[in-house]
Design a protein around this motif. Structure first.
Motif, mmCIF file in Angstrom:
data_model
loop_
_atom_site.group_PDB
_atom_site.id
_atom_site.type_symbol
_atom_site.label_atom_id
_atom_site.label_comp_id
_atom_site.label_asym_id
_atom_site.label_seq_id
_atom_site.Cartn_x
_atom_site.Cartn_y
_atom_site.Cartn_z
ATOM 1 N N LEU A 163 -3.497 6.563 4.239
ATOM 2 C CA LEU A 163 -4.404 5.427 4.313
ATOM 3 C C LEU A 163 -3.679 4.248 4.953
ATOM 4 N N THR A 164 -4.346 3.596 5.871
ATOM 5 C CA THR A 164 -3.798 2.409 6.511
ATOM 6 C C THR A 164 -4.854 1.328 6.530
ATOM 7 N N GLU A 165 -4.429 0.116 6.830
ATOM 8 C CA GLU A 165 -5.374 -0.999 6.874
ATOM 9 C C GLU A 165 -6.404 -0.794 7.976
ATOM 10 N N LYS A 166 -6.013 -0.150 9.058
ATOM 11 C CA LYS A 166 -6.895 -0.010 10.211
ATOM 12 C C LYS A 166 -7.596 1.343 10.268
ATOM 13 N N SER A 167 -7.331 2.223 9.308
ATOM 14 C CA SER A 167 -7.993 3.525 9.322
ATOM 15 C C SER A 167 -9.446 3.363 8.903
ATOM 16 N N HIS A 168 -10.264 4.339 9.271
ATOM 17 C CA HIS A 168 -11.685 4.293 8.922
ATOM 18 C C HIS A 168 -11.917 4.684 7.459
ATOM 19 N N ALA A 169 -10.928 5.280 6.831
ATOM 20 C CA ALA A 169 -11.088 5.702 5.440
ATOM 21 C C ALA A 169 -11.105 4.486 4.521
ATOM 22 N N ARG A 186 8.218 -5.783 -4.410
ATOM 23 C CA ARG A 186 8.136 -6.136 -2.986
ATOM 24 C C ARG A 186 6.838 -6.872 -2.632
ATOM 25 N N VAL A 187 5.759 -6.516 -3.304
ATOM 26 C CA VAL A 187 4.434 -7.006 -2.916
ATOM 27 C C VAL A 187 3.926 -8.107 -3.839
ATOM 28 N N GLY A 188 4.391 -8.108 -5.078
ATOM 29 C CA GLY A 188 3.855 -9.049 -6.056
ATOM 30 C C GLY A 188 2.847 -8.379 -6.965
ATOM 31 N N LEU A 189 2.261 -9.154 -7.853
ATOM 32 C CA LEU A 189 1.342 -8.634 -8.852
ATOM 33 C C LEU A 189 -0.103 -8.724 -8.356
ATOM 34 N N LEU A 214 -0.135 -2.658 2.205
ATOM 35 C CA LEU A 214 -0.169 -2.017 3.516
ATOM 36 C C LEU A 214 0.373 -2.949 4.594
ATOM 37 N N ARG A 215 0.058 -4.228 4.502
ATOM 38 C CA ARG A 215 0.528 -5.193 5.497
ATOM 39 C C ARG A 215 2.039 -5.384 5.439
#
Length: 311
Positions: A163-169, A186-189, A214-215
């Motif tokens: 899964l990616t931010e730009k995928s259609h899923a 790494r990302v936070g809560l 993802l970003r």
């Protein structure tokens, strides 16, 4: 391999008990340490006393180890963050209190982690736990089928999928994901500006988190064998719930993707008008239900664009 199942709950012990029963019934893979962590979010029912009873019975009946904590501040994001802060290592397996897991749930997670060692986020499908007594219209696949279903349904097929931010899923809901603890460093809560309070239909704290992950380059895989089932609450099949679900789902998602107030594009007003006309001239209950839900969805998107999220 350490797995901690996270369940946040608010005044629904009977459903919670069924979810915990399914965890104990699932097959336990070798070399895998499994624990349950329940966060009682502003609970005023018997949840805490029943969880204490479980802990007392756990050694005698060889049940999965369970710990719990109370989060007095109402809101799922507060409960989620309380859970994350209590787990120091391993993978956090999130399920909701109205889910049950497949018998192969833990084995599928362990296999996925071994097969994709560089992946820190996983999800699987979730299916409505139909009992056969639901109305026929809920299974309608015609032009006027309802969507989104009031009971979560997420199925991306029978093959692993990145899964990616730009995928259609589409991205999954937060109640059927597995996340390594280090991701939160790494990302936070989870955003405490988003998410449901009690049992209302506000959401998108999960979508917001996944987009941030993802970003920042995190890898996210859909694994078809990590299966859960969602309890079918007949109240969710009522028209008022269907419309409220459509409105809040689109409002929350739009606000997550567009956190700053912006003008409503003309096509949305045209879309709303067309759905209203469709409702007025519907010749069947199924068509009326369909158009009313589309009106609610469009209104949710409009309100999401007009609202500003405090970041």
């Amino acid at each position: 391999m350490k797995l901690t199942v996270i369940i946040c709950t608010h005044n629904r012990f009977q459903l919670l008990a069924s979810a915990i029963d399914s965890l104990n019934a699932a097959h336990k893979p070798d070399h895998c340490e499994i624990n349950i962590l329940v966060i009682a979010n502003a609970c005023t029912d018997e949840t805490v006393s029943k969880l204490q009873q479980y802990r007392e019975l756990q050694p005698e009946y060889n049940l999965l180890p369970l710990s719990f904590a109370e989060e007095p501040k109402a809101g799922k994001s507060y409960a989620l963050n309380r859970a994350v802060n209590q787990v120091r290592e391993g993978y956090l397996c999130f399920i909701d209190d109205d889910h049950r897991v497949d018998l192969n749930y833990f084995a599928a997670i362990a296999k996925a982690i071994n097969n994709f060692p560089d992946t820190a986020l996983f999800c699987g499908p979730i299916f409505p736990d139909w009992q056969g007594d639901e109305p026929d219209w809920i299974h309608d696949t015609s032009k006027y089928k309802i969507y989104p279903l009031p009971i979560p349904y997420f199925d991306l097929g029978q093959q692993p999928l990145r899964l990616t931010e730009k995928s259609h899923a589409p991205l999954p809901g937060g109640g059927w994901v597995v996340i390594h603890r280090d991701v939160f460093k790494r990302v936070g809560l989870f955003s405490e500006k988003l998410g449901p309070t009690g049992h209302n239909l506000v959401g998108s704290e999960d979508t917001d988190f996944f987009l941030r992950a993802l970003r920042q380059g995190e890898t996210f895989y859909y694994i078809p064998d990590i299966v859960q089932y969602h309890y079918v609450d007949k109240k969710r099949l009522r028209l008022n719930y269907l419309m409220a679900n459509c409105f809040q789902r689109n409002r929350s998602f739009t606000l997550t993707c567009n956190p700053m107030r912006r003008a409503v594009p003309l096509y949305l007003w045209r879309q709303l008008f067309n759905h209203m006309i469709g409702t007025v001239f519907s010749l069947s209950l199924n068509r009326t239900r369909f158009y009313l839900m589309r009106c609610a969805s469009t209104l949710g998107e409009i309100f999401g664009l007009l609202q500003t999220r405090k970041l």
